[in-house]
Enzyme design. Structure first.
Site, PDB file in Angstrom:
ATOM      1  N   GLU A   1       0.469  -1.231   0.106  1.00 30.64           N
ATOM      2  CA  GLU A   1       0.217  -0.238   0.072  1.00 30.64           C
ATOM      3  C   GLU A   1       1.073   1.258  -0.094  1.00 30.64           C
ATOM      4  O   GLU A   1       0.742   2.218   0.543  1.00 30.64           O
ATOM      5  CB  GLU A   1      -1.008  -0.115   1.435  1.00 30.64           C
ATOM      6  CG  GLU A   1      -1.993  -0.969   1.166  1.00 30.64           C
ATOM      7  CD  GLU A   1      -2.850  -1.732   0.167  1.00 30.64           C
ATOM      8  OE1 GLU A   1      -2.691  -0.562  -0.463  1.00 30.64           O
ATOM      9  OE2 GLU A   1      -3.241  -2.297  -0.444  1.00 30.64           O
ATOM     10  N   GLY A   2       1.902   1.569  -0.685  1.00 32.52           N
ATOM     11  CA  GLY A   2       2.728   2.326  -1.174  1.00 32.52           C
ATOM     12  C   GLY A   2       4.246   1.955   0.015  1.00 32.52           C
ATOM     13  O   GLY A   2       3.344   2.128   1.306  1.00 32.52           O
TER      14      GLY A   2
END
Length: 555
Positions: free
Chosen positions: A416-417
């Site tokens: 998620e980054g």
């Protein structure tokens, strides 16, 4: 060793006194307690026993399908029948219409009990929020009830081999057809829950793809719904090419997925894909922060259980020994650190989730979403490492189930980054938006906490704000953020964490264990928050990594 046990009293204390959940107009404290009590019983009795099974057996690829252990399938059947997938979904879509923060509290419980089970389920919530925010009326009425009922689960299909964090490099193509639908062709990797047998493989894939003649980069991406099954019940042209073998999260099926002219429908208009997908991405980043809290909690629980029973040496000058190791100073330091991170991150993340639900501080949410994601996942790493250390040599053995926490938690700072991307986003964009609105709203949050804090904690928070001012001025003046962005993000995270603990300390009389709250708050104030000044000094360093010659970093 021990299974996870829901820390219900700590969660309810954090919801009221850390997160301020009663700021929500539809909050009912008695109902929340009842719901979470039932959730805790379900999680402890049904979900927690899955964790060692999932780690040992994992998920297998059989005839092109991902097959999870049968115990997971049965647990999901009971989870679905209990109505848990639609806990925070509006009643018009078949849900129970409860506050989103209760679904997040359930997500924390699931993460601590069995992170691989939680991971497969978690994307459905982000998908529903994306469709409610960005889908057409027909898409909302069709898909949200299917997800809320648990009949379908969801994926988020972004990453490709050549396009990891740089989504502008994505090549998956969506081609329009005469009937108004689309056909998607291409491949996606690292797709959590890309296939599974919990819902008989019924999945709503949200896919970023490029349309014909679209511009290069992220502006050429559009968002599509591509279901696993077509209206006639046949399977769409979507297949699992590979099931990844991973360091941890063994029971969570991480798939390489091929779209071979798969039928799809567009969400919004061409070119709006990334903007619309950000609803899901931000929801998932906060859910990963919640995962970090759950993992920190279970690491703490196993550490406390072991340190209470394990006897070694003498603690201090009195007694004949051997004493429980929880009486030894260095072990107490580690246990206090775990206590601080578990409960402090819980309060910090829950407060951000409540603020998000209120929708009154968008600039603050732009800041706190990456801060929570990074700080809580680093906390999960630290508490897992401390759990291994507290267990000594036994911590290195599978039997004691703390090395598994370290393996499972290691992905959380990545997906998620990555946390590095979160840091670059904050230092490079967020603090510059709207003439510094995010920093002003953050300062107001910390000042509000200080106003209610004990004098000693208030002084520490105001001192931290002064350090943040120096660091922010240095960051705004920098050209090359690579050396200092992570330190800057951690500085903000520590200050938010400190504010969370000041609120908990101020309400210690209402805590399930007031003495533990006060002791841990003092430890946070006097021991952990000292790091803020060192981080500020790092931000003020003038060195820039971009000026170093490339051959320094070549093999």
């Amino acid at each position: 060793m021990i299974d996870y046990k829901t820390p219900l009293a700590d969660i309810l204390f954090a919801l009221k006194h850390g997160a301020g959940a009663d700021r929500l107009g539809h909050w009912d404290a008695e109902l929340a307690s009842d719901v979470l009590t039932h959730a805790g019983a379900m999680v402890d009795g049904i979900i927690a026993p899955l964790d060692p099974i999932g780690d040992m057996e994992g998920t297998r690829l059989v005839d092109g399908r991902a097959v999870m252990p049968p115990q997971f399938v049965e647990a999901y059947r009971q989870f679905k029948e209990g109505g848990w997938p639609g806990l925070a979904v509006d009643e018009e879509y078949g849900g129970q219409g409860l506050p989103h923060i209760l679904a997040s509290a359930l997500s924390e419980m699931l993460s601590g009990a069995c992170i691989t089970y939680q991971m497969v389920l978690s994307l459905a919530h982000g998908a529903m929020r994306t469709l409610i925010a960005s889908g057409s009326e027909a898409q909302r009425k069709t898909w949200v009830p299917r997800l809320a009922s648990g009949d379908y689960l969801a994926t988020m299909c972004l990453t490709e081999p050549q396009a990891g964090s740089d989504l502008g490099l994505a090549r998956t193509m969506a081609t329009p057809v005469d009937d108004g639908s689309w056909r998607i062709s291409g491949g996606k990797i690292f797709i959590s829950g890309g296939d599974q047998n919990l819902t008989d493989g019924r999945i709503m894939h949200l896919v970023l793809a490029r349309t014909p003649d679209a511009p290069a980069g992220v502006k050429g991406l559009s968002l599509f719904i591509s279901p696993s099954h077509l209206p006639d019940g046949s399977r769409n042209a979507i297949s699992v090419v590979r099931l990844e073998e991973k360091m941890g999260m063994h029971a969570s099926p991480t798939c390489q997925v091929a779209f071979d002219g798969a039928q799809a429908e567009i969400v919004g208009a061409p070119g709006e894909g990334l903007a619309r997908m950000f609803t899901m991405m931000n929801a998932e980043r906060l859910d990963v922060a919640v995962q970090g809290v759950g993992l920190a909690e279970v690491a703490l629980q196993r550490s406390l259980a072991y340190a209470t029973e394990r006897r070694q040496g003498r603690a201090g000058s009195g007694g004949s020994g051997p004493d429980p190791i929880n009486r030894h100073g260095d072990v107490r330091r580690m246990l206090l650190t775990q206590m601080a991170l578990a409960q402090g991150c819980r309060a910090m993340v829950m407060r951000t989730l409540v603020d998000l639900e209120l929708g009154e501080s968008p600039a603050l949410m732009e800041l706190m979403t990456p801060v929570c994601k990074a700080f809580a996942t680093e906390a999960a790493q630290e508490t897992a490492s401390l759990a291994i250390q507290i267990h000594g040599g036994y911590g290195f053995l599978r039997e004691y189930r703390v090395e598994q926490i370290a393996r499972d938690a290691r992905i959380t700072p990545i997906y998620e980054g990555t946390n590095g991307i979160q840091a670059a986003t904050v230092a490079g964009r967020v603090i510059r938006m709207d003439n510094g609105a995010a920093l002003r709203e953050f300062r107001a949050e910390v000042e509000g906490a200080a106003a209610q804090a004990t004098p000693a904690f208030a002084e520490r928070l105001m001192d931290g704000l002064a350090a943040l001012d120096r660091a922010s001025a240095a960051m705004l003046a920098r050209r090359d953020l690579g050396l200092t962005a992570t330190s800057y993000l951690r500085l903000i995270g520590l200050l938010a964490f400190g504010a969370a603990w000041s609120r908990l300390e101020a309400a210690a009389d209402f805590a399930p264990d007031p003495g533990r709250i006060r002791a841990t708050a003092s430890f946070v104030r006097d021991w952990m928050l000292c790091e803020i000044h060192a981080l500020a000094e790092r931000c003020e360093i003038s060195a820039e990594l971009g000026s170093l010659p490339d051959n320094v970093f070549e093999l």
